[in-house]
Write an enzyme that holds these catalytic residues in place. Structure first.
Site, PDB file in Angstrom:
ATOM      1  N   GLY A  76     -12.441 -10.092   9.278  1.00  0.00           N
ATOM      2  CA  GLY A  76     -13.529  -9.378   9.058  1.00  0.00           C
ATOM      3  C   GLY A  76     -13.976  -8.564  10.131  1.00  0.00           C
TER       4      GLY A  76
ATOM      5  CD  GLN B 203     -10.507  -6.418   8.320  1.00  0.00           C
ATOM      6  OE1 GLN B 203     -11.660  -7.028   8.851  1.00  0.00           O
ATOM      7  NE2 GLN B 203     -10.782  -6.802   6.462  1.00  0.00           N
TER       8      GLN B 203
ATOM      9  NE  ARG C  42     -10.469   0.572   6.374  1.00  0.00           N
ATOM     10  CZ  ARG C  42      -9.893  -0.221   6.102  1.00  0.00           C
ATOM     11  NH1 ARG C  42      -9.725  -0.312   7.439  1.00  0.00           N
ATOM     12  NH2 ARG C  42      -8.173  -0.923   6.334  1.00  0.00           N
TER      13      ARG C  42
ATOM     14  CE1 TYR D  71      -4.312   7.351  -3.300  1.00  0.00           C
ATOM     15  CE2 TYR D  71      -4.588   6.089  -0.990  1.00  0.00           C
ATOM     16  CZ  TYR D  71      -5.176   6.936  -1.908  1.00  0.00           C
ATOM     17  OH  TYR D  71      -6.313   7.832  -2.256  1.00  0.00           O
ATOM     18  CG  ASP D  72      -0.747   3.667   2.395  1.00  0.00           C
ATOM     19  OD1 ASP D  72      -1.836   4.451   1.899  1.00  0.00           O
ATOM     20  OD2 ASP D  72      -0.097   3.304   4.257  1.00  0.00           O
TER      21      ASP D  72
ATOM     22  N   PRO E 219      -5.354  -1.714   7.396  1.00  0.00           N
ATOM     23  CG  PRO E 219      -5.123   0.573   7.280  1.00  0.00           C
ATOM     24  CD  PRO E 219      -5.267  -0.323   6.478  1.00  0.00           C
TER      25      PRO E 219
ATOM     26  NE  ARG F 155      -8.426   4.082   6.663  1.00  0.00           N
ATOM     27  CZ  ARG F 155      -8.092   3.787   6.314  1.00  0.00           C
ATOM     28  NH1 ARG F 155      -9.364   3.363   5.367  1.00  0.00           N
ATOM     29  NH2 ARG F 155      -6.689   3.195   5.448  1.00  0.00           N
TER      30      ARG F 155
ATOM     31  NE  ARG G 203      -3.370  -0.242   3.049  1.00  0.00           N
ATOM     32  CZ  ARG G 203      -4.875  -0.567   2.723  1.00  0.00           C
ATOM     33  NH1 ARG G 203      -4.942  -1.921   2.572  1.00  0.00           N
ATOM     34  NH2 ARG G 203      -5.820   0.608   2.663  1.00  0.00           N
TER      35      ARG G 203
END
Ligand code: UDP
Length: 226
Positions: A114, A116, A118, A52-53, A181, A184, A49
């Site tokens: 599952g 994690q 967001r 992008y980050d 992540p 978040r 990642r």
């Protein structure tokens, strides 16, 4: 990165105010929760990642360098996961994947266990935040977190989408991508106080027009790859 420099150069020449669409990805796999703007982040510089980050982190750096050196008017928003009608059905993001899978009664692909999380912001709320930010006083350069603090596990998201679509699609587990992540959630205290902005659309409210959009798209025969 050339893109950011070109645009900064152009804005400098024409004395324009310039907006940087930054991202919650600057926080990486965050060690503090929720994430305020003063958190410097936890980013792997060499993972899958990272391009992008680190690209977005570097763009923020350039914006602030141009501001310091040339007194430019910059506005930096850190955008957390956003969704809504007109997302691309094949872009691989979780909301579009799950809705398309549910509508087609195909297995819903949960990466990892599952658990994690967001925090999903409906597009109309985000756009309103952009407008408030762009109209705010010049001394507010940001970065400003823009997102919905409502935080959900991917299991909860899948359940909401199955419920709203009436789908009986099964859940399947697939490997968790590297550096995904674990959690978040935006701290939007700054956006609340400086912009008087906060999102209004709950996840379930926002999923409904999003599902209707994908339903119409699929009925028109634009069948996605996944
Ligand atoms: N994800 C998932 N199934 C999918 C696509 C994504 O479980 O089909 C997970 C992914 O591993 C991540 C979360 O959903 O934990 C959000 O992924 P997305 O790519 O939408 O956003 P980002 O990880 O960039 O926040």
């Amino acid at each position: 990165m050339h893109g950011a420099i070109n645009m900064l150069g152009l804005a400098k020449r024409v004395k324009a105010k310039i907006f940087q669409a930054s991202t919650s990805e600057v926080y990486g796999d965050p060690a503090i929760h929720p994430q305020p703007e003063h958190y410097w982040g936890h980013v792997n510089p060499i993972g899958i990642r990272s391009c992008y980050d680190e690209g977005k982190r570097c763009a923020e750096t350039l914006f602030f360098d141009y501001r310091r050196q040339h007194g430019m008017r910059i506005k930096v928003a850190r955008i957390f996961n956003t969704y809504g009608p007109r997302m691309h059905p094949n872009d691989g993001r979780v909301v579009s994947n799950f809705i398309v899978q549910a509508l087609q009664n195909k297995p819903i692909t949960l990466y990892g266990d599952g658990t994690q999380t967001r925090s999903f912001c409906y597009v109309d709320d985000l756009i309103e935040g952009f407008i408030w930010l762009m109209n705010s006083p010049d001394d507010l350069a940001g970065p400003v977190n823009l997102g919905n603090p409502g935080e959900f596990t991917m299991i909860e998201l899948a359940a909401a989408i199955r419920d709203l679509t009436g789908s009986s699609a099964p859940l399947v587990h697939e490997p968790l991508p590297q550096d995904d992540p674990k959690q978040r959630q935006p701290d939007i205290g700054l956006a609340r106080s400086a912009l008087s902005w906060e999102p209004k659309v709950t996840l379930r409210e926002g999923l409904q027009p999003t599902i209707a959009y994908f339903d119409a798209l699929l009925r028109r025969g634009q069948s996605p790859r996944r």
